[in-house]
Design a protein around this motif. Sequence first.
Motif, PDB file in Angstrom:
ATOM      1  N   ARG A 141       0.806  -1.224   0.000  1.00  0.00           N
ATOM      2  CA  ARG A 141       0.000   0.000   0.000  1.00  0.00           C
ATOM      3  C   ARG A 141       0.835   1.267   0.000  1.00  0.00           C
ATOM      4  O   ARG A 141       0.340   2.333  -0.384  1.00  0.00           O
ATOM      5  N   MET A 142       2.096   1.174   0.428  1.00  0.00           N
ATOM      6  CA  MET A 142       2.930   2.368   0.503  1.00  0.00           C
ATOM      7  C   MET A 142       3.328   2.788  -0.911  1.00  0.00           C
ATOM      8  O   MET A 142       3.888   1.986  -1.663  1.00  0.00           O
ATOM      9  N   PRO A 143       3.017   4.021  -1.294  1.00  0.00           N
ATOM     10  CA  PRO A 143       3.393   4.454  -2.648  1.00  0.00           C
ATOM     11  C   PRO A 143       4.904   4.546  -2.784  1.00  0.00           C
ATOM     12  O   PRO A 143       5.615   4.848  -1.826  1.00  0.00           O
ATOM     13  N   GLU A 144       5.388   4.246  -3.961  1.00  0.00           N
ATOM     14  CA  GLU A 144       6.823   4.273  -4.210  1.00  0.00           C
ATOM     15  C   GLU A 144       7.297   5.709  -4.395  1.00  0.00           C
ATOM     16  O   GLU A 144       6.644   6.510  -5.048  1.00  0.00           O
ATOM     17  N   ASP A 145       8.427   6.014  -3.810  1.00  0.00           N
ATOM     18  CA  ASP A 145       9.002   7.352  -3.888  1.00  0.00           C
ATOM     19  C   ASP A 145       9.924   7.401  -5.105  1.00  0.00           C
ATOM     20  O   ASP A 145      11.075   6.983  -5.038  1.00  0.00           O
ATOM     21  N   TYR A 146       9.423   7.899  -6.221  1.00  0.00           N
ATOM     22  CA  TYR A 146      10.207   7.945  -7.452  1.00  0.00           C
ATOM     23  C   TYR A 146      11.185   9.113  -7.464  1.00  0.00           C
ATOM     24  O   TYR A 146      12.156   9.094  -8.206  1.00  0.00           O
ATOM     25  N   GLU A 147      10.948  10.136  -6.645  1.00  0.00           N
ATOM     26  CA  GLU A 147      11.838  11.289  -6.621  1.00  0.00           C
ATOM     27  C   GLU A 147      13.118  11.011  -5.839  1.00  0.00           C
ATOM     28  O   GLU A 147      14.165  11.568  -6.135  1.00  0.00           O
ATOM     29  N   HIS A 148      13.033  10.164  -4.822  1.00  0.00           N
ATOM     30  CA  HIS A 148      14.191   9.852  -3.984  1.00  0.00           C
ATOM     31  C   HIS A 148      14.323   8.333  -3.845  1.00  0.00           C
ATOM     32  O   HIS A 148      14.156   7.795  -2.748  1.00  0.00           O
ATOM     33  N   PRO A 149      14.615   7.631  -4.926  1.00  0.00           N
ATOM     34  CA  PRO A 149      14.719   6.174  -4.818  1.00  0.00           C
ATOM     35  C   PRO A 149      15.971   5.765  -4.051  1.00  0.00           C
ATOM     36  O   PRO A 149      17.028   6.365  -4.194  1.00  0.00           O
ATOM     37  N   GLU A 150      15.829   4.763  -3.220  1.00  0.00           N
ATOM     38  CA  GLU A 150      16.949   4.223  -2.473  1.00  0.00           C
ATOM     39  C   GLU A 150      16.944   2.711  -2.619  1.00  0.00           C
ATOM     40  O   GLU A 150      15.879   2.097  -2.687  1.00  0.00           O
ATOM     41  N   PRO A 151      18.116   2.094  -2.641  1.00  0.00           N
ATOM     42  CA  PRO A 151      18.163   0.629  -2.722  1.00  0.00           C
ATOM     43  C   PRO A 151      17.555  -0.004  -1.476  1.00  0.00           C
ATOM     44  O   PRO A 151      17.603   0.567  -0.388  1.00  0.00           O
ATOM     45  N   ASP A 152      16.987  -1.157  -1.649  1.00  0.00           N
ATOM     46  CA  ASP A 152      16.416  -1.876  -0.520  1.00  0.00           C
ATOM     47  C   ASP A 152      17.513  -2.327   0.435  1.00  0.00           C
ATOM     48  O   ASP A 152      18.631  -2.599   0.034  1.00  0.00           O
ATOM     49  N   ALA A 153      17.159  -2.421   1.705  1.00  0.00           N
ATOM     50  CA  ALA A 153      18.120  -2.887   2.703  1.00  0.00           C
ATOM     51  C   ALA A 153      18.492  -4.344   2.459  1.00  0.00           C
ATOM     52  O   ALA A 153      19.576  -4.784   2.804  1.00  0.00           O
ATOM     53  N   GLU A 154      17.589  -5.097   1.834  1.00  0.00           N
ATOM     54  CA  GLU A 154      17.855  -6.504   1.550  1.00  0.00           C
ATOM     55  C   GLU A 154      18.763  -6.682   0.341  1.00  0.00           C
ATOM     56  O   GLU A 154      19.146  -7.794   0.011  1.00  0.00           O
ATOM     57  N   GLN A 155      19.094  -5.608  -0.360  1.00  0.00           N
ATOM     58  CA  GLN A 155      19.923  -5.694  -1.555  1.00  0.00           C
ATOM     59  C   GLN A 155      21.175  -4.837  -1.384  1.00  0.00           C
ATOM     60  O   GLN A 155      21.294  -3.762  -1.965  1.00  0.00           O
ATOM     61  N   PRO A 156      22.139  -5.302  -0.587  1.00  0.00           N
ATOM     62  CA  PRO A 156      23.349  -4.493  -0.398  1.00  0.00           C
ATOM     63  C   PRO A 156      24.153  -4.340  -1.679  1.00  0.00           C
ATOM     64  O   PRO A 156      24.895  -3.371  -1.838  1.00  0.00           O
ATOM     65  N   GLU A 157      23.999  -5.260  -2.622  1.00  0.00           N
ATOM     66  CA  GLU A 157      24.734  -5.133  -3.883  1.00  0.00           C
ATOM     67  C   GLU A 157      24.253  -3.941  -4.695  1.00  0.00           C
ATOM     68  O   GLU A 157      24.974  -3.416  -5.541  1.00  0.00           O
ATOM     69  N   ALA A 158      23.028  -3.490  -4.447  1.00  0.00           N
ATOM     70  CA  ALA A 158      22.517  -2.335  -5.174  1.00  0.00           C
ATOM     71  C   ALA A 158      23.154  -1.036  -4.673  1.00  0.00           C
ATOM     72  O   ALA A 158      23.138  -0.039  -5.375  1.00  0.00           O
ATOM     73  N   LYS A 159      23.722  -1.041  -3.486  1.00  0.00           N
ATOM     74  CA  LYS A 159      24.352   0.152  -2.940  1.00  0.00           C
ATOM     75  C   LYS A 159      25.799   0.293  -3.391  1.00  0.00           C
ATOM     76  O   LYS A 159      26.346   1.381  -3.357  1.00  0.00           O
ATOM     77  N   ARG A 160      26.448  -0.817  -3.763  1.00  0.00           N
ATOM     78  CA  ARG A 160      27.852  -0.789  -4.153  1.00  0.00           C
ATOM     79  C   ARG A 160      27.996  -0.385  -5.605  1.00  0.00           C
ATOM     80  O   ARG A 160      27.222  -0.823  -6.460  1.00  0.00           O
TER      81      ARG A 160
END
Length: 69
Positions: free
Chosen positions: A20-39
């Motif tokens: 139900r939570m709308p996605e924040d397209y203006e400030h997207p952040e990688p999921d905490a479960e995907q640390p590879e997306a932060k590197r």
Amino acid sequence: MDTRESKTPQEEYEHLREVRMPEDYEHPEPDAEQPEAKRPAKGWHWLVLGVAIAIGLFLTYRLLSVAWL
């Protein structure tokens, strides 16, 4: 992937809250479960590209050397 048939009430609540939570397209952040997306990428893509180009050049050379015979 979760293959269980049913969820606990807490898991069901978390799932509904995420859906139900709308996605924040203006400030997207990688999921905490995907640390590879932060590197940032380590440069492997350049190595793969270089090897692909080298193989392509070698195959082109072999094709042209056979065509001249």
